[in-house]
Design an enzyme around this catalytic site. Structure first.
Site, PDB file in Angstrom:
ATOM      1  N   TYR A  57       0.842  -1.194   0.000  1.00 20.63           N
ATOM      2  CA  TYR A  57       0.000   0.000   0.000  1.00 20.63           C
ATOM      3  C   TYR A  57       0.878   1.244   0.000  1.00 20.63           C
ATOM      4  O   TYR A  57       1.918   1.269   0.667  1.00 20.63           O
ATOM      5  CB  TYR A  57      -0.887   0.046   1.250  1.00 20.63           C
ATOM      6  CG  TYR A  57      -2.076  -0.875   1.205  1.00 20.63           C
ATOM      7  CD1 TYR A  57      -3.250  -0.490   0.578  1.00 20.63           C
ATOM      8  CD2 TYR A  57      -2.030  -2.121   1.806  1.00 20.63           C
ATOM      9  CE1 TYR A  57      -4.347  -1.332   0.540  1.00 20.63           C
ATOM     10  CE2 TYR A  57      -3.118  -2.979   1.774  1.00 20.63           C
ATOM     11  CZ  TYR A  57      -4.274  -2.566   1.142  1.00 20.63           C
ATOM     12  OH  TYR A  57      -5.359  -3.403   1.097  1.00 20.63           O
TER      13      TYR A  57
ATOM     14  N   TYR B 192      -0.456  -9.880   0.267  1.00 20.15           N
ATOM     15  CA  TYR B 192       0.523  -9.334   1.218  1.00 20.15           C
ATOM     16  C   TYR B 192       0.331  -9.999   2.576  1.00 20.15           C
ATOM     17  O   TYR B 192      -0.751 -10.495   2.881  1.00 20.15           O
ATOM     18  CB  TYR B 192       0.400  -7.808   1.322  1.00 20.15           C
ATOM     19  CG  TYR B 192      -0.935  -7.295   1.838  1.00 20.15           C
ATOM     20  CD1 TYR B 192      -1.225  -7.264   3.204  1.00 20.15           C
ATOM     21  CD2 TYR B 192      -1.913  -6.828   0.957  1.00 20.15           C
ATOM     22  CE1 TYR B 192      -2.442  -6.788   3.672  1.00 20.15           C
ATOM     23  CE2 TYR B 192      -3.127  -6.347   1.420  1.00 20.15           C
ATOM     24  CZ  TYR B 192      -3.377  -6.333   2.781  1.00 20.15           C
ATOM     25  OH  TYR B 192      -4.585  -5.865   3.229  1.00 20.15           O
TER      26      TYR B 192
ATOM     27  N   ARG C  32      -2.743 -12.268   3.259  1.00 20.41           N
ATOM     28  CA  ARG C  32      -4.062 -11.894   2.749  1.00 20.41           C
ATOM     29  C   ARG C  32      -4.151 -12.308   1.281  1.00 20.41           C
ATOM     30  O   ARG C  32      -3.219 -12.111   0.516  1.00 20.41           O
ATOM     31  CB  ARG C  32      -4.263 -10.369   2.817  1.00 20.41           C
ATOM     32  CG  ARG C  32      -4.341  -9.720   4.181  1.00 20.41           C
ATOM     33  CD  ARG C  32      -5.530 -10.168   5.007  1.00 20.41           C
ATOM     34  NE  ARG C  32      -6.767 -10.403   4.265  1.00 20.41           N
ATOM     35  CZ  ARG C  32      -7.643  -9.462   3.916  1.00 20.41           C
ATOM     36  NH1 ARG C  32      -7.427  -8.226   4.253  1.00 20.41           N
ATOM     37  NH2 ARG C  32      -8.742  -9.767   3.248  1.00 20.41           N
TER      38      ARG C  32
ATOM     39  N   HIS D 297      -7.133  -8.596  -2.780  1.00 20.77           N
ATOM     40  CA  HIS D 297      -8.475  -8.045  -2.546  1.00 20.77           C
ATOM     41  C   HIS D 297      -8.485  -6.550  -2.850  1.00 20.77           C
ATOM     42  O   HIS D 297      -7.441  -5.902  -2.864  1.00 20.77           O
ATOM     43  CB  HIS D 297      -8.915  -8.280  -1.094  1.00 20.77           C
ATOM     44  CG  HIS D 297      -7.984  -7.646  -0.100  1.00 20.77           C
ATOM     45  ND1 HIS D 297      -6.841  -8.269   0.342  1.00 20.77           N
ATOM     46  CD2 HIS D 297      -7.998  -6.435   0.505  1.00 20.77           C
ATOM     47  CE1 HIS D 297      -6.201  -7.467   1.188  1.00 20.77           C
ATOM     48  NE2 HIS D 297      -6.877  -6.341   1.304  1.00 20.77           N
TER      49      HIS D 297
ATOM     50  N   HIS E 124     -10.578  -3.119  -1.435  1.00 17.86           N
ATOM     51  CA  HIS E 124     -11.505  -2.578  -0.445  1.00 17.86           C
ATOM     52  C   HIS E 124     -12.536  -1.701  -1.147  1.00 17.86           C
ATOM     53  O   HIS E 124     -12.174  -0.910  -2.028  1.00 17.86           O
ATOM     54  CB  HIS E 124     -10.758  -1.736   0.585  1.00 17.86           C
ATOM     55  CG  HIS E 124      -9.766  -2.519   1.392  1.00 17.86           C
ATOM     56  ND1 HIS E 124     -10.043  -3.001   2.645  1.00 17.86           N
ATOM     57  CD2 HIS E 124      -8.502  -2.910   1.121  1.00 17.86           C
ATOM     58  CE1 HIS E 124      -8.984  -3.654   3.115  1.00 17.86           C
ATOM     59  NE2 HIS E 124      -8.027  -3.607   2.201  1.00 17.86           N
TER      60      HIS E 124
HETATM   61 FE    FE Z   1      -6.140  -4.653   2.329  1.00 25.54          FE
END
Ligand code: FE
Length: 230
Positions: A100, A139, A148, A151, A153
């Protein structure tokens, strides 16, 4: 639609799950709290506030981001399957490496100077939304206890701030789906399956981007599971 295999081992419960759900009873809106007054203080937005380029996450910087170009499109529907028009749909996601663009993300995967990972659009008269972006990478959780699945959000504001819906969309065929602790925190298999997009070959552009289709249902028996659902 790809379902997590039933033979998969149970993922370790996600430690952050309790933080994503209400711990106190919902506060009822009564005459004393005046629901109309609540709506008057909520954010107001309209077509003039949302630029068409906001929905293309690959064109927010001078250069193109790294990664597999994708289209994510679908409809926002009510419990009767009717389109919900003029909804502000916002997304945020990791880059193709699973990082991110946020100062608290310590994952050692590289940042992409050409990718911020946020976008927004308004649904059209048919309740449709569409984003152009790159496929996010998987990640690890900050405590490195698990990975994870890839995905995106999603946030939908609804027609009033009190209706805001936040959830995550997953990708079909991802081998991490059975191991994702956040997805596993959704109790019902049917609800988990509804969070997984469908690959849409017809919508895919052979020269540009693969397409995934994912509808959001705001309420009713087939409602999209949200963060904050009980
Ligand atoms: Fe996330």
């Amino acid at each position: 639609m790809t379902a997590p295999p039933s033979s998969a081992p149970d993922p370790v419960p996600y430690r952050g799950a309790p933080e994503r759900h209400p711990r106190r009873p919902h506060h009822p809106l009564t005459a004393a709290t005046d629901p109309e007054a609540v709506e008057l203080t909520a954010p107001v937005f309209g077509p003039a506030d949302v630029d068409a380029l906001d929905a293309d996450l690959t064109r927010q910087h001078p250069g193109a981001p790294l990664g597999e170009r994708i289209t994510v499109a679908g409809r926002v529907l009510d419990r009767a399957g009717r389109p919900v028009r003029g909804q502000l749909v916002e997304i945020w996601q990791a880059n193709a490496s699973g990082r991110y663009a946020h100062r608290r993300d310590r994952h050692p995967a590289p940042l992409d100077p050409h990718f911020t990972g946020v976008g927004r659009c308004l649904t059209d008269d048919h309740g449709r939304y569409a984003f152009t972006t790159v496929k996010p990478g998987a990640y690890p959780l900050p405590d490195e206890s698990a990975w994870r699945a890839a995905h995106i959000h999603f946030s939908l504001f609804g027609t009033a701030l009190t209706q805001r819906l936040i959830t995550q969309m997953y990708f079909p065929g991802d081998p991490l789906l059975p191991y994702d602790q956040v997805l596993a925190s959704v109790p019902a298999a049917a609800d988990r399956h509804r969070l997984i997009a469908t690959f849409d070959h017809q919508l895919s552009d052979p020269g540009d981007a693969l397409a995934y289709r994912w509808d959001v249902v705001l309420d009713g028996p087939a409602a999209t599971r949200t963060e904050g659902s009980r």
